[in-house]
Design a protein around this motif. Sequence first.
Motif, short mmCIF file in Angstrom:
data_model
loop_
_atom_site.label_atom_id
_atom_site.label_comp_id
_atom_site.label_asym_id
_atom_site.label_seq_id
_atom_site.Cartn_x
_atom_site.Cartn_y
_atom_site.Cartn_z
N GLU A 214 -63.19 -8.66 -9.28
CA GLU A 214 -62.02 -8.14 -9.99
C GLU A 214 -60.73 -8.56 -9.29
O GLU A 214 -59.75 -8.93 -9.94
N LEU A 215 -60.74 -8.52 -7.96
CA LEU A 215 -59.54 -8.91 -7.22
C LEU A 215 -59.27 -10.40 -7.41
O LEU A 215 -58.11 -10.82 -7.56
N ALA A 216 -60.31 -11.19 -7.44
CA ALA A 216 -60.14 -12.63 -7.67
C ALA A 216 -59.53 -12.88 -9.04
O ALA A 216 -58.60 -13.68 -9.20
N ARG A 217 -60.05 -12.17 -10.04
CA ARG A 217 -59.55 -12.34 -11.41
C ARG A 217 -58.09 -11.95 -11.54
O ARG A 217 -57.29 -12.64 -12.17
N ASP A 218 -57.69 -10.85 -10.92
CA ASP A 218 -56.35 -10.32 -11.09
C ASP A 218 -55.31 -10.94 -10.16
O ASP A 218 -54.11 -10.86 -10.43
N SER A 219 -55.76 -11.56 -9.08
CA SER A 219 -54.80 -12.10 -8.11
C SER A 219 -54.59 -13.60 -8.24
O SER A 219 -53.58 -14.14 -7.79
N GLY A 220 -55.56 -14.31 -8.84
CA GLY A 220 -55.45 -15.76 -8.92
C GLY A 220 -56.11 -16.47 -7.77
O GLY A 220 -56.05 -17.70 -7.68
N LEU A 221 -56.72 -15.71 -6.87
CA LEU A 221 -57.48 -16.30 -5.77
C LEU A 221 -58.95 -16.34 -6.14
O LEU A 221 -59.47 -15.39 -6.73
N GLY A 222 -59.64 -17.40 -5.78
CA GLY A 222 -61.05 -17.48 -6.05
C GLY A 222 -61.85 -16.58 -5.12
O GLY A 222 -61.38 -16.16 -4.06
N VAL A 223 -63.08 -16.27 -5.53
CA VAL A 223 -63.94 -15.44 -4.69
C VAL A 223 -64.18 -16.11 -3.35
O VAL A 223 -64.15 -15.47 -2.29
N LEU B 157 -48.09 -17.60 -1.42
CA LEU B 157 -47.86 -18.30 -0.16
C LEU B 157 -48.79 -19.49 -0.02
O LEU B 157 -48.41 -20.54 0.51
N ARG B 158 -50.02 -19.30 -0.49
CA ARG B 158 -50.98 -20.40 -0.42
C ARG B 158 -50.50 -21.59 -1.25
O ARG B 158 -50.64 -22.75 -0.85
N ARG B 159 -49.92 -21.31 -2.43
CA ARG B 159 -49.44 -22.41 -3.28
C ARG B 159 -48.26 -23.14 -2.67
O ARG B 159 -48.00 -24.30 -2.99
N THR B 160 -47.51 -22.47 -1.78
CA THR B 160 -46.37 -23.14 -1.13
C THR B 160 -46.80 -23.94 0.09
O THR B 160 -45.99 -24.69 0.65
N GLY B 161 -48.07 -23.76 0.50
CA GLY B 161 -48.53 -24.50 1.66
C GLY B 161 -48.14 -23.89 2.98
O GLY B 161 -48.14 -24.58 4.01
#
Length: 359
Positions: free
Chosen positions: A6-15, A55-59
């Motif tokens: 559920e956290l992966a789905r709602d946050s945009g981070l993969g499991v 933050l991950r997307r910004t590198g």
Amino acid sequence: MRSIGELARDSGLGVSALRFYDRAGVLVPAWVDPVSGYRWYEPEQLEEARVLARLRRTGMPLTDIRLVLAGWSGADTDLVRELLKAHLRRLEQGLSDARGEFFALRALLDHRENAMTSLRTASVRLSVAAPELAAALDAVRFAASTDPELPMLGGVLFDIEGESLRAVATDRYRMAFARAGVAGHDGGRVQVVVPTPLVDAMRPLLDGEGAVGLSVDGDRVTLEGGDRQAAGRCLDHDFPDYRRLLPRADGRRTVVEVSAFRHALETGPVRSAEAGAADLSVLRVEGGGVTLCADVDEADVHENPNHVAVNRDFLLAALAAGARDRLVLEFGAPTAPIVIRRPDDEGAFSLLMPVRLED
């Protein structure tokens, strides 16, 4: 509580990313089932996970991400703000550096394109002895490509520099090179690829003994002989740098009597590389001479340096283009091109790629 899915789905981070950040101590689940090992997260960790995804997307480096999340929910956000500002400055500097590199690369491309364009758009007018140009064209015409998918090879390169015109043609499997002297040229290098139909139209103008006029004006080339003229547009393509393909004179050489060698090729044993392929002649080079082999397998050709398999028709065409009673055949490794040279003119030669035999 939220499951890891559920956290992966709602946050945009993969499991898998959430598992990684757990192991790295960046975003640790509130509870892990001791039996199944399944991770569970508090509701407020959803915001942290979304921040982490941004933050991950910004590198941002992982060390800084850890500090940002540690200070995210605190009352004093100065550290978080400074970390974000520092990372933004790095990104801006990186973008500036990348722009500089791209500008440099574009400048190099522009310089190369301008240099090549200048070779193809210059205007020159010169004279050349008809017999010399005729001999040069006859020596290379056979190697021009007829493949419609490689239009840049469907002609003869006229490479004019100083007092020399180099004529070059290739179809990838063979290449021919010849020279003719020119007069009236100022020395600047000019290159044009003359399509083979125009080369063929020029050839009858070169049957005399005098000089003919050759002019290049942008993408148009004209040959004038007496009251006759052959003119047309050049190919709008760059010819490959043939100078990188010129052979070194360090192979084993043998002189062949062309008439006898041609007869041996035409009547001797042949082998096909594969169904429907061209006939091949397998040459054995020994004791300063060359003979044809009847029974030979792939291992003999590729393990014995004295055996070379070649396209028979290509070799016959090269012998005819050599236009001499005797020619020099130069052999290197079994996979290296065969060089066919004129004994009296090292400046005119052709290359012929060997062919791999199939069992």
